[in-house]
Design a protein around this motif. Sequence first.
Motif, PDB file in Angstrom:
ATOM      1  N   MET A 279       0.851  -1.178   0.000  1.00  0.00           N
ATOM      2  CA  MET A 279       0.000   0.000   0.000  1.00  0.00           C
ATOM      3  C   MET A 279       0.893   1.237   0.000  1.00  0.00           C
ATOM      4  N   PRO A 280       0.579   2.225  -0.860  1.00  0.00           N
ATOM      5  CA  PRO A 280       1.401   3.424  -0.906  1.00  0.00           C
ATOM      6  C   PRO A 280       1.387   4.170   0.417  1.00  0.00           C
ATOM      7  N   ARG A 281       2.515   4.769   0.742  1.00  0.00           N
ATOM      8  CA  ARG A 281       2.578   5.509   1.990  1.00  0.00           C
ATOM      9  C   ARG A 281       2.225   6.963   1.742  1.00  0.00           C
ATOM     10  N   LYS A 282       1.578   7.572   2.696  1.00  0.00           N
ATOM     11  CA  LYS A 282       1.092   8.940   2.550  1.00  0.00           C
ATOM     12  C   LYS A 282       1.967   9.959   3.263  1.00  0.00           C
ATOM     13  N   GLN A 283       2.999   9.529   3.941  1.00  0.00           N
ATOM     14  CA  GLN A 283       3.846  10.468   4.670  1.00  0.00           C
ATOM     15  C   GLN A 283       4.890  11.071   3.733  1.00  0.00           C
ATOM     16  N   PRO A 284       5.396  12.241   4.074  1.00  0.00           N
ATOM     17  CA  PRO A 284       6.404  12.875   3.219  1.00  0.00           C
ATOM     18  C   PRO A 284       7.666  12.020   3.115  1.00  0.00           C
ATOM     19  N   ARG A 285       8.349  12.149   2.013  1.00  0.00           N
ATOM     20  CA  ARG A 285       9.598  11.422   1.805  1.00  0.00           C
ATOM     21  C   ARG A 285      10.714  12.067   2.610  1.00  0.00           C
ATOM     22  N   THR A 286      11.592  11.236   3.127  1.00  0.00           N
ATOM     23  CA  THR A 286      12.741  11.729   3.887  1.00  0.00           C
ATOM     24  C   THR A 286      13.936  11.904   2.956  1.00  0.00           C
ATOM     25  N   GLU A 287      14.964  12.576   3.443  1.00  0.00           N
ATOM     26  CA  GLU A 287      16.205  12.700   2.676  1.00  0.00           C
ATOM     27  C   GLU A 287      16.765  11.318   2.346  1.00  0.00           C
ATOM     28  N   ALA A 288      16.670  10.402   3.291  1.00  0.00           N
ATOM     29  CA  ALA A 288      17.169   9.039   3.059  1.00  0.00           C
ATOM     30  C   ALA A 288      16.380   8.360   1.938  1.00  0.00           C
ATOM     31  N   ASP A 289      15.053   8.552   1.912  1.00  0.00           N
ATOM     32  CA  ASP A 289      14.227   7.999   0.832  1.00  0.00           C
ATOM     33  C   ASP A 289      14.668   8.554  -0.516  1.00  0.00           C
ATOM     34  N   LEU A 290      14.847   9.870  -0.566  1.00  0.00           N
ATOM     35  CA  LEU A 290      15.239  10.520  -1.818  1.00  0.00           C
ATOM     36  C   LEU A 290      16.616  10.054  -2.280  1.00  0.00           C
ATOM     37  N   LYS A 291      17.527   9.963  -1.344  1.00  0.00           N
ATOM     38  CA  LYS A 291      18.887   9.531  -1.697  1.00  0.00           C
ATOM     39  C   LYS A 291      18.863   8.104  -2.248  1.00  0.00           C
ATOM     40  N   GLU A 292      18.118   7.241  -1.621  1.00  0.00           N
ATOM     41  CA  GLU A 292      18.030   5.850  -2.084  1.00  0.00           C
ATOM     42  C   GLU A 292      17.364   5.771  -3.460  1.00  0.00           C
ATOM     43  N   ALA A 293      16.302   6.529  -3.656  1.00  0.00           N
ATOM     44  CA  ALA A 293      15.589   6.510  -4.935  1.00  0.00           C
ATOM     45  C   ALA A 293      16.405   7.149  -6.055  1.00  0.00           C
ATOM     46  N   ALA A 294      17.359   7.997  -5.712  1.00  0.00           N
ATOM     47  CA  ALA A 294      18.206   8.625  -6.731  1.00  0.00           C
ATOM     48  C   ALA A 294      18.919   7.567  -7.566  1.00  0.00           C
ATOM     49  N   THR A 295      19.237   6.441  -6.978  1.00  0.00           N
ATOM     50  CA  THR A 295      19.872   5.348  -7.719  1.00  0.00           C
ATOM     51  C   THR A 295      18.993   4.909  -8.881  1.00  0.00           C
ATOM     52  N   ASP A 296      17.686   4.839  -8.646  1.00  0.00           N
ATOM     53  CA  ASP A 296      16.755   4.422  -9.705  1.00  0.00           C
ATOM     54  C   ASP A 296      16.593   5.514 -10.759  1.00  0.00           C
ATOM     55  N   VAL A 297      16.614   6.759 -10.329  1.00  0.00           N
ATOM     56  CA  VAL A 297      16.529   7.865 -11.285  1.00  0.00           C
ATOM     57  C   VAL A 297      17.769   7.863 -12.174  1.00  0.00           C
ATOM     58  N   VAL A 298      18.933   7.695 -11.570  1.00  0.00           N
ATOM     59  CA  VAL A 298      20.180   7.639 -12.335  1.00  0.00           C
ATOM     60  C   VAL A 298      20.122   6.495 -13.349  1.00  0.00           C
ATOM     61  N   PHE A 299      19.576   5.363 -12.937  1.00  0.00           N
ATOM     62  CA  PHE A 299      19.428   4.231 -13.858  1.00  0.00           C
ATOM     63  C   PHE A 299      18.617   4.657 -15.080  1.00  0.00           C
ATOM     64  N   GLU A 300      17.494   5.349 -14.879  1.00  0.00           N
ATOM     65  CA  GLU A 300      16.665   5.794 -16.000  1.00  0.00           C
ATOM     66  C   GLU A 300      17.431   6.751 -16.903  1.00  0.00           C
ATOM     67  N   PHE A 301      18.148   7.709 -16.305  1.00  0.00           N
ATOM     68  CA  PHE A 301      18.947   8.640 -17.103  1.00  0.00           C
ATOM     69  C   PHE A 301      19.974   7.884 -17.944  1.00  0.00           C
ATOM     70  N   LYS A 302      20.684   6.980 -17.303  1.00  0.00           N
ATOM     71  CA  LYS A 302      21.758   6.255 -17.996  1.00  0.00           C
ATOM     72  C   LYS A 302      21.226   5.330 -19.080  1.00  0.00           C
ATOM     73  N   MET A 303      20.149   4.630 -18.804  1.00  0.00           N
ATOM     74  CA  MET A 303      19.596   3.721 -19.809  1.00  0.00           C
ATOM     75  C   MET A 303      19.039   4.494 -20.999  1.00  0.00           C
ATOM     76  N   PHE A 304      18.428   5.628 -20.737  1.00  0.00           N
ATOM     77  CA  PHE A 304      17.937   6.489 -21.812  1.00  0.00           C
ATOM     78  C   PHE A 304      19.103   6.936 -22.691  1.00  0.00           C
ATOM     79  N   ARG A 305      20.154   7.428 -22.070  1.00  0.00           N
ATOM     80  CA  ARG A 305      21.306   7.902 -22.842  1.00  0.00           C
ATOM     81  C   ARG A 305      22.080   6.750 -23.486  1.00  0.00           C
ATOM     82  N   GLN A 306      22.183   5.627 -22.803  1.00  0.00           N
ATOM     83  CA  GLN A 306      22.895   4.487 -23.379  1.00  0.00           C
ATOM     84  C   GLN A 306      22.183   3.979 -24.628  1.00  0.00           C
ATOM     85  N   GLY A 307      20.860   3.977 -24.610  1.00  0.00           N
ATOM     86  CA  GLY A 307      20.104   3.575 -25.798  1.00  0.00           C
ATOM     87  C   GLY A 307      20.472   4.432 -26.993  1.00  0.00           C
TER      88      GLY A 307
END
Length: 186
Positions: free
Chosen positions: A1-29
Amino acid sequence: MPRKQPRTEADLKEAATDVVFEFKMFRQGWSRLDVSSPSLGKNTSATDLSLTATSLPMAVSSWSTAKNNAPIVPVATPTSDYHNIEGILIHFRNLIEFFFTEKEDKDDLVLAHHYTGKAPQKAPAWAKAYGQRCNELLAHLTYRRTQYRQNDNHHWTDILEMYRQMDDEIIGFLDCLTPERRAWFK
């Protein structure tokens, strides 16, 4: 179930790995795409990709489905621009959502404005149109896809311009991050 609380700095930092993956895969293509190819941007079932299986290593050919115990035989085909374009477009679609989702009703999405602290960006016309095309022609098997094909409007002829648009978004996003957050995007 999705969480409704605000994201923490730790959440954002961890999710940045997935964002970087999207950037890199887009550019690598893009780095793998032959931009001089006459098939660039063409989306057609008449492509020379085979629907029949080729010989596979023993370990792969021994896989089977639980339903009929028949071997699972993946279709093995040579690399082509079609694979590269589809790979680019799925990451392109994810990035449209990342940069231009305005509503917080999709609580589990990682969004650009979570990192920038700015108000969500309103999607420009090109992003809305291309996002819809990606959904109808790529992400979902739709009857609209058939209509695009019947009208010969199922090709991605403007794919190079769309790449430039999205790459500008990536650059602009990275440029507006704080130095601490920018360090997460390596």
